[in-house]
Motif scaffolding. Structure first.
Motif, short mmCIF file in Angstrom:
data_model
loop_
_atom_site.label_atom_id
_atom_site.label_comp_id
_atom_site.label_asym_id
_atom_site.label_seq_id
_atom_site.Cartn_x
_atom_site.Cartn_y
_atom_site.Cartn_z
N CYS B 125 0.81 -1.23 0.00
CA CYS B 125 0.00 0.00 0.00
C CYS B 125 0.84 1.27 0.00
O CYS B 125 0.43 2.28 -0.54
CB CYS B 125 -0.91 0.04 1.22
N HIS B 126 1.99 1.23 0.69
CA HIS B 126 2.86 2.41 0.72
C HIS B 126 4.28 1.92 0.57
O HIS B 126 4.55 0.72 0.61
CB HIS B 126 2.66 3.21 1.99
N SER B 127 5.21 2.85 0.42
CA SER B 127 6.60 2.44 0.21
C SER B 127 7.12 1.70 1.44
O SER B 127 6.67 1.92 2.56
CB SER B 127 7.46 3.68 -0.02
N TYR B 128 8.05 0.81 1.21
CA TYR B 128 8.71 0.18 2.35
C TYR B 128 9.57 1.21 3.08
O TYR B 128 9.76 1.15 4.30
CB TYR B 128 9.54 -1.04 1.94
N ALA B 129 10.07 2.19 2.32
CA ALA B 129 10.88 3.25 2.93
C ALA B 129 10.13 3.93 4.07
O ALA B 129 10.73 4.31 5.08
CB ALA B 129 11.26 4.28 1.87
N ARG B 130 8.84 4.08 3.91
CA ARG B 130 8.02 4.72 4.96
C ARG B 130 8.13 3.94 6.28
O ARG B 130 8.11 4.53 7.35
CB ARG B 130 6.58 4.77 4.47
N VAL B 131 8.25 2.62 6.17
CA VAL B 131 8.41 1.79 7.37
C VAL B 131 9.82 1.96 7.94
O VAL B 131 10.01 2.19 9.13
CB VAL B 131 8.19 0.30 7.01
N THR B 507 -0.69 5.41 -16.32
CA THR B 507 -1.81 4.86 -15.56
C THR B 507 -2.69 5.95 -14.95
O THR B 507 -2.63 7.10 -15.39
CB THR B 507 -1.27 3.87 -14.49
N VAL B 508 -3.50 5.56 -13.99
CA VAL B 508 -4.49 6.48 -13.43
C VAL B 508 -3.88 7.36 -12.34
O VAL B 508 -2.75 7.16 -11.94
CB VAL B 508 -5.69 5.70 -12.84
N GLN B 509 -4.67 8.28 -11.86
CA GLN B 509 -4.23 9.23 -10.84
C GLN B 509 -3.84 8.52 -9.54
O GLN B 509 -4.34 7.44 -9.25
CB GLN B 509 -5.34 10.23 -10.50
N ARG B 510 -3.03 9.20 -8.77
CA ARG B 510 -2.79 8.79 -7.38
C ARG B 510 -3.84 9.52 -6.56
O ARG B 510 -3.71 10.71 -6.29
CB ARG B 510 -1.38 9.21 -6.97
N PHE B 511 -4.89 8.79 -6.19
CA PHE B 511 -6.02 9.46 -5.55
C PHE B 511 -5.74 9.77 -4.08
O PHE B 511 -6.32 10.67 -3.50
CB PHE B 511 -7.29 8.61 -5.67
N VAL B 512 -4.89 8.98 -3.48
CA VAL B 512 -4.51 9.23 -2.09
C VAL B 512 -3.01 9.51 -2.08
O VAL B 512 -2.22 8.66 -2.47
CB VAL B 512 -4.82 8.01 -1.20
N ASP B 513 -2.66 10.70 -1.68
CA ASP B 513 -1.24 11.05 -1.68
C ASP B 513 -0.87 11.46 -0.25
O ASP B 513 -1.70 11.84 0.54
CB ASP B 513 -0.99 12.21 -2.65
N ALA B 514 0.40 11.33 0.04
CA ALA B 514 0.87 11.68 1.39
C ALA B 514 2.27 12.25 1.27
O ALA B 514 2.93 12.06 0.25
CB ALA B 514 0.87 10.44 2.28
N LEU B 515 2.70 12.92 2.31
CA LEU B 515 4.06 13.47 2.29
C LEU B 515 5.09 12.36 2.11
O LEU B 515 6.08 12.53 1.42
CB LEU B 515 4.34 14.21 3.61
N ILE B 516 4.86 11.23 2.76
CA ILE B 516 5.70 10.05 2.53
C ILE B 516 4.81 9.01 1.90
O ILE B 516 3.90 8.49 2.54
CB ILE B 516 6.29 9.52 3.85
N ARG B 517 5.06 8.69 0.63
CA ARG B 517 4.16 7.80 -0.10
C ARG B 517 4.34 6.34 0.30
O ARG B 517 5.41 5.95 0.70
CB ARG B 517 4.41 7.97 -1.61
#
Lengths: 361, 517
Positions: B125-131, B507-517
């Motif tokens: 769902c989100h980058s592993y970097a975020r973890v 592809t399609v839009q990133r509908f949910v975006d965050a400071l850290i993806r």
């Protein structure tokens, strides 16, 4: 409302028997965003009624009809409430909010009513809301009195359950999860488990199942597409990926996992005809399957994606809906498009369950 | 301006140290606003002292407290508490080293978890970097995993979750792994430095080319004023002004604007005093550039920041610009390479280089300062490649609130190296080359949908601009302007045409975006 007969709209495409007074007529009930249940008269090919539900958003999800088709129940309010609605007046007769400030409870996809109309079974997934942290709690099936919506009992259940269906005699409650879980409908005790993900594990990868569309009314057979890869073929082999169909007959209790074709397209959901001889799958194509041979019959392209499938009580029409905002009729034999009914305000049906029911004309 | 870019602007503005975002105020906000629920006990504030993370991660938390729990903060209060949390409960730059691409919004990066289980559970769902950019106590990792399923109950029904005992795995495998791999440890002290001074910079904006320039920082009460001038190798220049702040142990964040565009800087202050990172356009973060800067002045350790161009064709001469600080040492060249010094200062040395024969990768130095990358003297390229090999663009605009996300490609030139074989470890990277760019349908399915006609177009700087969002009535099933494309680059080199291909998912839009993806 002026009722125009379907045959007038569709010319000679449909040869429906003329309805006489008192004969049952098919209706479709489609939840649409943010708060509507739309009833479609399939004979008139017109919207029969729009029921608005208070505090239902972002969408009502799973509608369930009482056996006499006079009452409809629906999961609403971010999947945290169930409402009981009089289908004739559209009035909300009762409502239960599952959540409290300390505990959030969602009912995602699984709800059914006992054949005697007395009990509503709802799969629930709770989380305890502490001031600074959450705690996931075990899932359960809650049994509510269908008349009063009072909680009668709760029974622990495995996680990840989606669809639920009572057996025809009301003795058992079937629940689709990572396997088919069968509960004693009276005690709530799990009495049997049959493999879905565990099916043919020596030959194939565990089947992947996304079963969130309750649509087994006209046949009494729940039908779910599943996908897996054969272990003895290279993943690049077009025959390696397989589409399967799971069926469960609420009358006999018989469940079958069968491999039907190479996985060249996806079906979001499938439904079975009342004769239990055909299954129809839809997403970007509409496909018919012969359930007696387990083989595909015919496939047609669709003008857009449809998620849900219902088959008319006489087995002659396949109704597609979901995703956007219409209900479309297809000839069950030729898969020719016969027409469609637009829902009011272009409101999206999304991935909600769309139900078909019959009642006297 | 779209509502989304306004939102991004507001979000970005928090990480500026703007206004009166002083540490003392942050402590007060923490005590009054956060402490209202997070009891202060012996070990500190409940939960808050069980976590260390980046400024962006703290801002996401404060945002969520506002959105989900009704914590109402004035913008300056939010900025102050984020800065205070980042200063007192941050990561060292070393702890962030492998994962900075997600903070920098670096489009040429591959996000990989340590194993398939972690990638499928977290990176789905989100980058592993975020973890990996978080440190927590074992109990707090347990709280975080509980939060995930509690907040997103459909999580265990999604692909790569519904086919397994997701919650069992989360409790018995994921929680222990996180607790052991990313334990809380100690917060590094906040750097709290005055960065005032002139910082020569060097770097490159993909699609536009190398630049050198100057970052001028001036300490203010709440952070630093910043001015940036970029002089591109193509002769163009751009000047930006704005402000920024150093968070925690060395996280520089700044927002600047030129008359044409607004940019954001995400740099790390390294142990050797160098600022390094990426700047990018606000609302179009694919467009930006990497940058290295070192403070000039007396006592500055000699350092070459950039050499542009970093190559010379044998038999030709080229003017090469060396950028850095303390560039007073003697020019050191390998045998076979000769230089005429056109101009020289402690920050900039212009050379006219020539070499009669190909030398391959060689070292350049000015005294003790060595060039950061090898200098390449070559005859002809052996092959080219495209960077990135795989990219994603996203439809946008078309009346919707989400702008298009382009994709930027570059053609890299290569020598086969001593072993004479292509695509082996000893290959020599020669640099970026101008190319003829085009897109094609990736496969038969793309051909049938005529993806290349609808999905967007690529310009001759390698910038792919995707199509507008929304159902397209011209396409089968009213498909969006998405596509599966092959990106083709052709480089003319020494009388030969070299070609490379990359894969683009439009592809399609990133509908949910965050400071850290």
């Amino acid at each position: 409302m002026k009722i125009r007969p379907l045959s007038a709209l569709l010319g000679v495409a449909l040869a429906l028997p003329a309805l006489s007074r008192g004969e049952a007529r098919d209706y479709i009930i489609a939840p649409s965003r943010p708060d509507k249940l739309v009833v479609v008269d399939t004979e008139a090919m017109a919207v029969d009624k729009v029921i608005r539900i208070k505090d239902a958003g972002p969408t009502p999800m799973v509608p369930v009809l009482s056996p006499d088709a006079k009452t409809v129940y629906a999961i609403v309010n971010r999947s945290e409430s169930v409402v009981k609605i009089d289908l004739e007046s559209g009035e909300t007769l009762a409502r239960v909010d599952f959540s409290t400030p300390e505990r959030r409870v969602k009912a995602l996809f699984g709800m059914d009513i006992s054949p005697d109309g007395s009990t509503l079974a709802i799969f629930q997934t709770p989380v305890k809301l502490g001031t600074t942290h959450y705690e996931v709690e075990p899932t359960s099936i809650a049994f509510y009195d269908a008349e009063t919506l009072e909680l009668k009992r709760e029974a622990p259940s495995p996680r990840q359950i989606t669809l639920m269906m009572y057996s025809a005699d009301g003795a058992k409650l079937y629940a689709i999860g990572r396997n088919l879980h069968i509960f004693d409908a009276q005690t709530g005790e799990m009495i049997e488990e049959r493999p879905i993900q565990g099916w043919e594990n020596d030959k194939r990868t565990p089947p992947d199942v996304l079963a969130v569309w309750s649509q087994y009314e006209s046949s009494g057979v729940m039908s779910i597409p599943f996908y897996s890869f054969l272990l003895d073929k290279e993943p690049t082999d077009p025959e390696a990926g397989r589409t399967g169909l799971f069926t469960l007959d609420r009358e006999t209790g018989e469940s079958v996992m069968r491999d039907v074709e190479a996985m060249d397209v996806f079906y979001f959901s499938t439904a079975v005809n009342p004769a239990k001889t055909r299954a129809y799958g839809a997403y970007n194509v509409l496909q018919s399957f012969d359930l007696t041979t387990g083989k595909p019959i015919k496939r047609v392209a669709l003008p857009r994606s449809y998620y849900s499938v219902n088959v008319s009580s006489d087995g002659k029409i396949v109704w597609l809906s979901g995703a956007l905002s219409d209900v479309a009729a297809y000839d069950a034999e030729t898969l020719e498009r016969l027409g469609h009914v637009d829902l009011p305000e272009g409101a999206s049906i999304s991935l909600n369950s769309v139900r078909l029911f019959s009642r006297p004309d | 301006m779209t509502s989304l870019s306004r939102l991004l602007l507001a979000t970005t503005a928090v990480l500026l140290g703007a206004g009166a975002a002083r540490a003392a105020d942050g402590a007060e906000v923490l005590d009054s606003a956060c402490g209202a629920c997070h009891a202060r006990e012996e070990g500190g504030y409940d939960r808050i002292d069980a976590v260390r993370k980046t400024p962006e991660a703290w801002d996401m938390t404060v945002q969520r407290m506002g959105r989900n729990h009704g914590v109402s903060l004035e913008p300056e209060e939010r900025a102050a508490v984020v800065r205070y949390l980042a200063d007192t409960r941050g990561l060292s730059v070393a702890e962030t080293e492998d994962w900075r691409y997600i903070l920098e919004r670096e489009p040429v990066a591959q996000d990989l978890g340590p194993n398939a289980r972690m990638s499928e559970t977290c990176g789905r769902c989100h980058s592993y970097a975020r973890v990996a950019l978080q440190r927590r106590t074992p109990e707090d990792w347990r709280h975080l995993v509980n939060f995930h399923l509690g907040q997103f109950p459909t999580l265990e029904y999604q692909a790569l979750a519904r086919d397994r005992d997701w919650w069992g795995i989360a409790q018995n495998e994921i929680m222990p792994f996180l607790a052991e791999t990313y334990p809380l440890g100690e917060a590094p002290p906040a750097a709290d430095l005055d960065l005032s001074g002139e910082w020569p910079v060097a770097g490159r904006q993909p699609g536009r080319g190398d630049y050198a320039g100057l970052l001028t920082l001036t300490a203010t009460e709440s952070g630093h004023d910043a001015a940036l001038r970029l002089d591109f190798a193509d002769g163009s220049s751009e000047s930006f002004t704005g402000s920024g702040a150093l968070y925690g142990a060395g996280e520089w964040r700044a927002s600047l604007a030129s008359p044409e565009r607004e940019i954001r800087q995400v740099f790390a202050l390294k142990e050797d005093g160098v600022l390094e990172g990426r700047w990018f356009e606000l609302g179009r973060d694919v467009v930006g550039g990497r940058l290295t800067a070192a403070r000039a002045g007396e006592g500055a350790a000699p350092r070459i920041l950039g050499v542009s161009p970093g190559r010379l064709r044998a038999g030709e001469t080229a003017e090469v610009l060396v950028t850095g600080v303390g560039l007073t040492g003697e020019l050191q060249l390998p045998e076979g390479l000769t230089a005429e010094i056109l101009s020289a200062s402690d920050r900039e040395v212009k050379l006219k280089l020539s070499a009669p024969e190909a030398l391959g990768a060689v070292s350049l130095a000015l005294g003790e300062a060595a060039a950061p990358e090898p200098f390449v003297v070559f005859g002809a390229l052996d092959r080219i490649s495209i960077s990135p090999e795989t990219a994603i663009s996203r439809v946008g605009d078309g009346g919707g609130p989400i702008p298009r996300t382009p994709a930027q490609f570059e053609a890299f030139g290569w020598l086969n190296g001593p072993d004479g074989a292509p695509s082996t470890e000893d290959d020599v990277f020669v640099g970026r080359f101008p190319a003829q760019w085009r897109t094609e349908n990736f496969d038969a399915a793309a051909e049938a949908m005529r993806d290349a006609d609808y999905a967007g177009s690529i310009d001759q700087n390698g910038l792919f601009t995707p199509g507008v969002a929304g159902p397209n009535p011209e396409r089968p099933m009213m498909a969006n302007n998405i596509g599966n494309l092959k990106v083709v680059a052709e480089v003319e080199d020494a009388g030969r045409s070299l070609q490379a291909e990359a894969h683009l998912y439009a592809t399609v839009q990133r509908f949910v975006d965050a400071l850290i993806r």
